[in-house]
Motif scaffolding. Sequence first.
Motif, mmCIF file in Angstrom:
data_model
loop_
_atom_site.group_PDB
_atom_site.id
_atom_site.type_symbol
_atom_site.label_atom_id
_atom_site.label_comp_id
_atom_site.label_asym_id
_atom_site.label_seq_id
_atom_site.Cartn_x
_atom_site.Cartn_y
_atom_site.Cartn_z
ATOM 1 N N LYS A 274 18.267 -2.785 -74.028
ATOM 2 C CA LYS A 274 17.936 -4.198 -74.183
ATOM 3 C C LYS A 274 17.809 -4.656 -75.633
ATOM 4 O O LYS A 274 17.617 -5.841 -75.888
ATOM 5 N N PHE A 275 17.884 -3.706 -76.556
ATOM 6 C CA PHE A 275 17.561 -4.061 -77.943
ATOM 7 C C PHE A 275 18.760 -4.461 -78.793
ATOM 8 O O PHE A 275 18.626 -4.646 -79.998
ATOM 9 N N GLU A 276 19.900 -4.623 -78.161
ATOM 10 C CA GLU A 276 21.095 -5.038 -78.893
ATOM 11 C C GLU A 276 20.767 -6.297 -79.696
ATOM 12 O O GLU A 276 20.160 -7.229 -79.153
ATOM 13 N N ASN A 277 21.156 -6.357 -80.928
ATOM 14 C CA ASN A 277 20.873 -7.510 -81.809
ATOM 15 C C ASN A 277 19.379 -7.717 -82.074
ATOM 16 O O ASN A 277 18.981 -8.763 -82.575
ATOM 17 N N LYS A 278 18.556 -6.774 -81.679
ATOM 18 C CA LYS A 278 17.118 -6.955 -81.912
ATOM 19 C C LYS A 278 16.527 -5.724 -82.584
ATOM 20 O O LYS A 278 15.524 -5.178 -82.141
ATOM 21 N N LYS A 279 17.164 -5.320 -83.669
ATOM 22 C CA LYS A 279 16.689 -4.126 -84.357
ATOM 23 C C LYS A 279 15.251 -4.309 -84.832
ATOM 24 O O LYS A 279 14.442 -3.388 -84.795
ATOM 25 N N TRP A 280 14.914 -5.518 -85.241
ATOM 26 C CA TRP A 280 13.555 -5.794 -85.737
ATOM 27 C C TRP A 280 12.504 -5.503 -84.664
ATOM 28 O O TRP A 280 11.430 -5.015 -84.942
#
Length: 316
Positions: A274-280
């Motif tokens: 689920k963390f694609e594009n949400k590395k932060w």
Amino acid sequence: MIWLELRANNTIFDKGWNFKESVWAPTKKADGANWPFWNLVNDVTKGDLIFHIKENNGIKYFVGYSIAATDGYLTKFTSSKNHIWSYTDEFYKVDLSDFEELNPIIPLNDFFTNYNQELRNYFLENKKLSKAQKKRLFYVIQRDKLQCLNGAYFSEFDSFLASKISDELLEVRKTIKNTAKTDVVVKELEQRIGHQEFSENVKSNFNYKCCYPGCNVEGKGFLISGHITRWADNKDLRGNTDNGLCLCLMHDKAFEKGFFTLDNNYKVILIRNKFENKKWLLDYLEQGENIEIKTRQINPSLEALKNHWIRIGNKT
Ligand SMILES: [Zn+2]
């Protein structure tokens, strides 16, 4: 939390400062002294339940309740009209929404008479508590009678006191003809009280700390009692303390959106896909991965967690 406003003043103020629109109080007395029943306004958290007593022709009534639309905040106010607090322009304020009228309204004297013994016991028990735990109540025992405390504009109420209001409505219901409206009011009220009770129980279960491993957030205003199984998904579990996690705003959001869940041993599992594009966000949550949540008295329900796994699509 649950609170009580006792509004004896019937002055019409500028818009936003009237009954049902807000609760507010000066930050100081005219002589500069603090008054706890005013300071409490600042302690309200958005979503809290607030009951209202209003005075009409010298008689006090419980007239309704509303929801805090904001946290308590400090603001400047210079009224277009003179009033007894015009000596200052600094006020604590909470904006209100969703006012619900009690049907019928309840005279405070009936409340004191009908629940005399229970209210006395509650008062005396409260008196024994430590300073930190003791609630600021709106009534006292004076000359062996229950009396409103002078100047108790804003006080702490709780689910016990609030449930006496719905008890009283149910009592009155027996003697009136048109009961449909009262039934709706009681049902709605009991749900509101139940929700506040759940919220308090869950936070207290985790000792008012975010339970996410390594998170330092604590204290009432920055925590949420999140449902593990959502209200809509399971009626039996919803109000139970073991269906709740006490999390800070950020971790509650991440749990609700399914970025993490807990395994059978209450260790954090991150839902990596689920963390694609949400590395932060991954960076933010990673410190807690595979670590058990913080100390609690009651463990979260495994049945509730299974529902969470199903909802967020966790297959591990
Ligand atoms: Zn947290």
